[in-house]
Design a protein around this motif. Structure first.
Motif, mmCIF file in Angstrom:
data_model
loop_
_atom_site.group_PDB
_atom_site.id
_atom_site.type_symbol
_atom_site.label_atom_id
_atom_site.label_comp_id
_atom_site.label_asym_id
_atom_site.label_seq_id
_atom_site.Cartn_x
_atom_site.Cartn_y
_atom_site.Cartn_z
ATOM 1 N N ARG A 48 43.099 5.545 -26.429
ATOM 2 C CA ARG A 48 43.536 6.030 -27.754
ATOM 3 C C ARG A 48 44.508 7.201 -27.586
ATOM 4 O O ARG A 48 44.295 8.275 -28.120
ATOM 5 N N SER A 148 35.292 13.376 -32.257
ATOM 6 C CA SER A 148 36.334 12.346 -32.262
ATOM 7 C C SER A 148 37.283 12.461 -33.451
ATOM 8 O O SER A 148 38.384 11.914 -33.434
ATOM 9 N N THR A 149 36.867 13.174 -34.510
ATOM 10 C CA THR A 149 37.749 13.437 -35.648
ATOM 11 C C THR A 149 37.865 14.943 -35.894
ATOM 12 O O THR A 149 38.074 15.390 -37.016
ATOM 13 N N SER A 207 44.116 6.708 -35.182
ATOM 14 C CA SER A 207 43.282 7.553 -34.324
ATOM 15 C C SER A 207 43.969 7.717 -32.975
ATOM 16 O O SER A 207 44.344 6.722 -32.345
ATOM 17 N N VAL A 220 42.905 12.841 -35.608
ATOM 18 C CA VAL A 220 43.262 11.966 -36.723
ATOM 19 C C VAL A 220 44.733 12.246 -37.030
ATOM 20 O O VAL A 220 45.080 13.327 -37.503
ATOM 21 N N ARG A 264 44.494 -0.729 -31.384
ATOM 22 C CA ARG A 264 44.304 0.128 -32.561
ATOM 23 C C ARG A 264 45.125 -0.391 -33.746
ATOM 24 O O ARG A 264 46.188 -0.978 -33.573
#
Length: 299
Positions: A48, A148-149, A207, A220, A264
């Motif tokens: 990612r 993760s965010t 992401s 984000v 993604r």
């Protein structure tokens, strides 16, 4: 060492032998370029990673991507080391929480050429602005990177126009003051001087990660479709050649190449029925055919 997301100031101070941008290579600096970052920073080889190329005909509309609410953007503040006051807040826009501002920075190319990190349908822009926020419950960027965010990054492209963007001059002048290690800048401005009203902006969402080592996958990303104006004179200003890396080499070409999507999905705030992007003449004729066809139906 070069801390995450402080490209503009920290890269000036980067130590030879550490990570660097491709443009930094010289006889005096044999640092590791973007293709080798993953050797020292494993996250940089993750699934990612950012930035990416956004392919507009593959994006998907997400109705949860509503208008943003910017708080504190009209307040005048002292711009020191490109940090932002925590009173600048970000919410809405499908974000999972309220985020507070940390800092902003720019990426640019060489001699006014392509320098944005993200691209759209393979097109890159001369400069890209990143405004970095963390969830308001966290005390630092390092703490937010464990979520993760945890980080919300806003990206704006600059596109060359015929007119001069007078509001941008203050930021450009401030950049020119950051030339050598230890120098700081002190100037006053408002974010509304350079970015438009939040409720009028369409954007892409995905992401991703930090675009410098350690490439933490905790971001984000919001990439705005509306570009900001910059004149050819502004993007080719002499200060770009006077800003120096730690090796005294001119600081140009400070961007990471685009990374693989690895499955993604990129989302958009624009409903499908209004995605008449017109990438070519065929699409134009199809749009016109639909418009005139509907008119005939109603007569």
């Amino acid at each position: 060492s070069s801390g995450p997301w402080n490209q503009l100031h920290q890269v000036v101070l980067s130590v030879p032998g550490e990570w660097c941008y491709q443009s930094q290579f010289s006889c005096r600096d044999t640092c590791r370029g973007p293709s080798e970052w993953k050797n020292n920073f494993p996250n940089c080889g993750g699934q990612r990673q950012s930035p990416i190329n956004i392919v507009t005909h593959r994006v998907k509309h997400d109705p949860k991507l509503t208008s943003f609410i910017f708080e504190g953007h009209k307040k005048v503040f002292n711009m020191t080391h490109f940090t932002l006051p925590q009173s600048v807040r970000l919410r809405g826009g499908g974000l999972p929480a309220t985020y507070k501002a940390v800092q902003f920075h720019l990426h640019w190319g060489e001699n006014g050429g392509q320098g944005s990190e993200h691209s759209v349908d393979g097109e890159r822009y001369p400069m890209e602005l990143h405004i970095v926020h963390i969830k308001e419950k966290y005390g630092s960027l390092g703490e937010a990177l464990n979520d993760s965010t945890g980080v919300a990054a806003l990206a704006f492209f600059f596109e060359v126009t015929s007119g001069q963007n007078k509001q941008l001059d203050r930021v450009i002048e401030a950049l020119g003051k950051v030339r050598y290690e230890g120098e700081s800048l002190s100037d006053y401005f408002r974010l509304t001087d350079i970015i438009p009203q939040a409720n009028k902006l369409n954007y892409y969402r995905y992401s991703g990660s930090l675009t410098t080592p350690g490439c933490d996958q905790a971001v984000v990303w919001t990439v705005f479709q509306q570009s900001l104006p910059i004149s050819k004179n502004q993007v080719q200003r002499d200060f770009f050649f006077y800003l120096l890396f730690g090796t005294e080499k001119p600081m140009t070409g400070i961007f990471r190449p685009v990374q693989n999507l690895n499955g993604r999905v990129v989302y958009t705030s624009v409903p499908a029925h209004s995605l008449c992007v017109l990438p070519n003449l065929i699409t134009l004729f199809l749009c016109l055919f639909c418009v005139f066809g509907q008119q005939r139906c109603f007569h």
